[in-house]
Structures are given as structure tokens and as C-alpha cells.
Design a protein around this motif. Structure first.
Motif, mmCIF file in Angstrom:
data_model
loop_
_atom_site.group_PDB
_atom_site.id
_atom_site.type_symbol
_atom_site.label_atom_id
_atom_site.label_comp_id
_atom_site.label_asym_id
_atom_site.label_seq_id
_atom_site.Cartn_x
_atom_site.Cartn_y
_atom_site.Cartn_z
ATOM 1 N N GLU A 121 -24.867 -22.150 -106.947
ATOM 2 C CA GLU A 121 -25.746 -21.544 -106.000
ATOM 3 C C GLU A 121 -25.847 -21.911 -104.624
ATOM 4 O OE1 GLU A 121 -27.707 -18.907 -107.303
ATOM 5 O OE2 GLU A 121 -26.492 -19.415 -109.031
ATOM 6 N N GLU A 122 -25.374 -23.102 -104.269
ATOM 7 C CA GLU A 122 -25.498 -23.455 -102.878
ATOM 8 C C GLU A 122 -24.163 -23.153 -102.242
ATOM 9 O OE1 GLU A 122 -26.699 -25.729 -105.247
ATOM 10 O OE2 GLU A 122 -28.524 -25.061 -104.805
ATOM 11 N N GLY A 123 -22.960 -23.255 -102.923
ATOM 12 C CA GLY A 123 -21.599 -23.040 -102.232
ATOM 13 C C GLY A 123 -20.392 -23.115 -103.011
ATOM 14 N N LEU A 124 -19.219 -23.521 -102.535
ATOM 15 C CA LEU A 124 -18.087 -23.438 -103.120
ATOM 16 C C LEU A 124 -17.462 -24.916 -103.082
ATOM 17 C CD1 LEU A 124 -16.437 -20.674 -101.002
ATOM 18 C CD2 LEU A 124 -17.620 -20.452 -103.271
ATOM 19 N N ASP A 125 -16.762 -25.173 -104.130
ATOM 20 C CA ASP A 125 -15.986 -26.370 -104.272
ATOM 21 C C ASP A 125 -14.374 -25.876 -104.049
ATOM 22 O OD1 ASP A 125 -17.662 -28.498 -104.576
ATOM 23 O OD2 ASP A 125 -17.535 -28.018 -106.827
ATOM 24 N N LEU A 126 -13.613 -26.255 -102.963
ATOM 25 C CA LEU A 126 -12.453 -25.920 -102.500
ATOM 26 C C LEU A 126 -11.364 -27.008 -102.660
ATOM 27 C CD1 LEU A 126 -13.679 -23.910 -99.500
ATOM 28 C CD2 LEU A 126 -13.080 -22.988 -101.635
ATOM 29 N N GLU A 127 -10.109 -26.412 -102.769
ATOM 30 C CA GLU A 127 -8.720 -27.190 -102.744
ATOM 31 C C GLU A 127 -8.112 -26.610 -101.570
ATOM 32 O OE1 GLU A 127 -4.977 -26.943 -105.366
ATOM 33 O OE2 GLU A 127 -6.052 -28.713 -106.117
ATOM 34 N N VAL A 128 -7.918 -27.480 -100.476
ATOM 35 C CA VAL A 128 -7.219 -27.094 -99.421
ATOM 36 C C VAL A 128 -5.903 -27.460 -99.504
ATOM 37 C CG1 VAL A 128 -7.198 -27.196 -96.989
ATOM 38 C CG2 VAL A 128 -9.382 -27.201 -97.892
ATOM 39 N N PRO A 129 -4.856 -26.628 -99.520
ATOM 40 C CA PRO A 129 -3.425 -26.964 -99.717
ATOM 41 C C PRO A 129 -3.021 -28.017 -98.600
ATOM 42 C CG PRO A 129 -3.772 -24.509 -99.480
ATOM 43 C CD PRO A 129 -5.095 -25.150 -99.056
ATOM 44 N N GLY A 130 -2.141 -28.741 -98.989
ATOM 45 C CA GLY A 130 -1.677 -29.750 -97.996
ATOM 46 C C GLY A 130 -0.777 -29.282 -97.305
#
Length: 171
Positions: A121-130
Motif C-alpha cells: 500500500e505504501e510503495g514498491l520494492d525494486l531491483e535496480v540493475p547493476g
């Protein structure tokens, strides 16, 4: 009672769309020469098939024929899905894009290209590419930090996933 044509169309068409367990994303009437184009955009948790769009188009056409909401001027009806590079504007859009690569313009400036791994509900968990051979990093992004976001089309996603899997096995 609603007064604008778009509001009247939305009220008229929403029950047809929700009966198919889809979401009515957009209703838009635009001029196209001597005609108008009525574009109805629908989406669902599993996406929308071409057959579903065709069936819904027939139902919408019949409902419009039974009313005067489009008036007497000719129009073309288009029932469609949001497309692969859809903008993400609602919570459900982010949920449906879990696992997909997105480009987000941040409210404080700058852009972020990352893959959604989870949504709450608050936001996103992301994987940022290296970058330059570095390993991907994780990042949390609150919805209020996002000015706008869009799904990025990945033409070689399977190759990227295979490379990621191989690099994880080596680690």
C-alpha cells in the motif's frame, strides 16, 4: 447525474466491463475527420485477450445503439488493452507489473530504471540493475516519490533472465 459525455459513457459501460471481471481504465472520445473515435481501454489481472476485446466490443456497440449517449454523429468504436508500455497510474497497475522492468521519473528529479519485485500500500520494492558488471541492488520507493512511471518493453527479457540466473548460480 453526470453531465459530461465521458462520465455518462463511463457509467454506461462500467457494468459491462466489470461483469467480465475487467477494469475500465479509460474512456476517450476524440475527433477524427468527420467522425469521432470512442476508445474504451480495459485491463485485467491476467491481461486482456483479443477475443475478450472483440466480445466486449460487440456488447458495448449494442449498449451504445440502445442509447443516445453518442448522439447522431458517426463514430468508430475501439475496445483495447492499455498496451505493453502502459503508464502506471494506480496501485493495481503496479501490482500487475510485478516482475516487469519500469522507468520511473522521480518527484524530486531524475529517472530510475528498475524491476518491481513487490508492491504494498505504501510503495514498491525494486531491483535496480547493476552497472558495468556490478550486482543488482534493491531499493524501496514510496508512491509519493514517483512523478510518473511506465512499463519498459523488454525484447530480450528471456536472455536477460537466463544471464541473471547463471550469474546467481556462479555466486
Amino acid at each position: 447525474m453526470s453531465t459530461t459525455q465521458s462520465e455518462r459513457l463511463r457509467e454506461l459501460l462500467a457494468p459491462l466491463v466489470s461483469a467480465r471481471e475487467l477494469d475500465l481504465e479509460e474512456v476517450e472520445v476524440t475527433p477524427a475527420g468527420k467522425r469521432r473515435v470512442l476508445r474504451v481501454v480495459v485491463d485485467g489481472d491476467q491481461g486482456v485477450s483479443l477475443d475478450e476485446c472483440a466480445e466486449l466490443s460487440r456488447e458495448v456497440s449494442q449498449r451504445l445503439d440502445d442509447t443516445d449517449v453518442m448522439g447522431g454523429a458517426p463514430y468508430v468504436l475501439e475496445v483495447t488493452s492499455p498496451g505493453a508500455d502502459r503508464p502506471l497510474t494506480r496501485h493495481r497497475h503496479y501490482v500487475r507489473a510485478t516482475g516487469r522492468l519500469i522507468k520511473a521519473q522521480l518527484a524530486e528529479g531524475g529517472e530510475l530504471l528498475a524491476r518491481i519485485t513487490a508492491v504494498d500500500e505504501e510503495g514498491l520494492d525494486l531491483e535496480v540493475p547493476g552497472v558495468k558488471g556490478r550486482k543488482p541492488t534493491t531499493r524501496r520507493l514510496a508512491f509519493d516519490e514517483i512523478a510518473k512511471a511506465r512499463v519498459e518493453i523488454e525484447f530480450n527479457r528471456k536472455a536477460a533472465e537466463k544471464a541473471a540466473d547463471e550469474s546467481q548460480e556462479e555466486a
